[in-house]
Design a protein around this motif. Structure first.
Motif: not given
Ligand code: GLU
Length: 280
Positions: A52-64, A257-264
């Motif tokens: 799930e962290y792999v998937a989240q990482t790919i999703d975050d990087l793509t979103w960036l 608190a600093r997780a990218l997903s929270k900012f998103r």
């Protein structure tokens, strides 16, 4: 040689702002140089790494808005490769098996031996032969022999990052004093320590410039040493300063608190993230 760099997260937690900074910086440097940007998952910690962290990482990087130029590399799929390099070191007498637990090491350090710096492994197992390796033993680098193996070779690496910029020579005295007999073969699974696998993959992936946080600068000399022992040329290193929180503390994956997903989730845009980390 054209510029090739990478982002190499360990998928053991969500990406935070510090990762975003590192990934965007490496990506932008590669794009500015008309080079290549690669993604590598350092998932050799089989217990803590999660899909799930792999998937989240790919999703975050793509979103960036980041793109990478090859399929991501997963280190968990290459454990035997790292193991072969480890065997190469062992076949040359550069490793020894170690059965010490953390407790054993702490106890030995409480009664330091003459000539062994007190912050390093106390060398309890140093005289053990490889044939004595038990299934739960780690492998340690025999640092004196490793230094003998590179004696007279004048080895160095270039650091381009702002805090440590310069050319560094590998220095026997410093390696024995500051690094010592580090673990290169893990006891939990049959493969190389993560910093060794990481250095090997930098070479295997043709990385010319390692862009990463300066908390990893201290690993560089031993990574360069291992690469030379294995017959590789080290890349250049480019350690960046770290993103810190308002108290000056380095961000860690556990600081959710600093997780990218929270900012998103709060509606931030990729550009807001670039601004937050000072890269817009
Ligand atoms: N996997 C390491 C981390 O997530 C980075 C290693 C590297 O960039 O060399 O901290």
């Amino acid at each position: 040689m054209s510029y090739v760099t990478r982002f190499a997260p360990s998928p053991t937690g969500p990406l935070h702002l510090g990762h975003a900074y590192s990934a965007i910086l490496a990506h932008d440097k590669a794009r500015a140089a008309h080079g290549r940007f690669l993604l590598r998952f350092e998932d050799t910690d089989l217990e803590r790494s999660k899909p799930e962290y792999v998937a989240q990482t790919i999703d975050d990087l793509t979103w960036l808005g980041l793109t990478w130029d090859e399929e991501p590399l997963f280190q968990s799929e290459h454990l035997t490769v790292y193991n072969q390099y480890l065997e190469d070191l062992s076949a040359r007498g550069l490793t020894y098996p170690c059965k010490c637990s953390r407790k054993d090491i702490a106890a030995a350090l409480a009664a330091p031996q003459e000539g062994v710096p007190h912050h390093l492994y106390p060398q309890t197992c140093k005289s053990r032969a490889l044939t004595e390796r038990g299934p739960k033993d780690a492998l340690r680098l025999h640092m004196d022999r490793a230094c003998d193996a590179i004696e007279g070779q004048n080895l160095w690496f270039d650091e381009l990052g702002p805090s440590h910029k310069g050319r560094y020579s590998l220095d026997r005295t410093a390696l024995l004093r500051d690094v010592g007999d580090i673990v290169v073969g893990r006891k939990d699974i049959d493969t190389a320590a993560y910093f060794m696998a990481s250095a090997i993959d930098d070479v295997r992936q043709g990385i010319t410039d390692v862009v990463r946080g300066e908390d990893l600068f201290e690993f560089t000399q031993v990574q360069v040493l291992l690469l030379h022992l294995l017959g590789f040329q080290a890349p250049k290193y480019d350690h960046h300063t770290l993103i810190r929180d308002e108290n000056g503390k380095r961000l860690a994956k556990r600081d959710d608190a600093r997780a990218l997903s929270k900012f998103r989730a709060e509606g931030a845009s990729p550009n807001d993230i670039r601004q937050l980390v000072g890269l817009s």
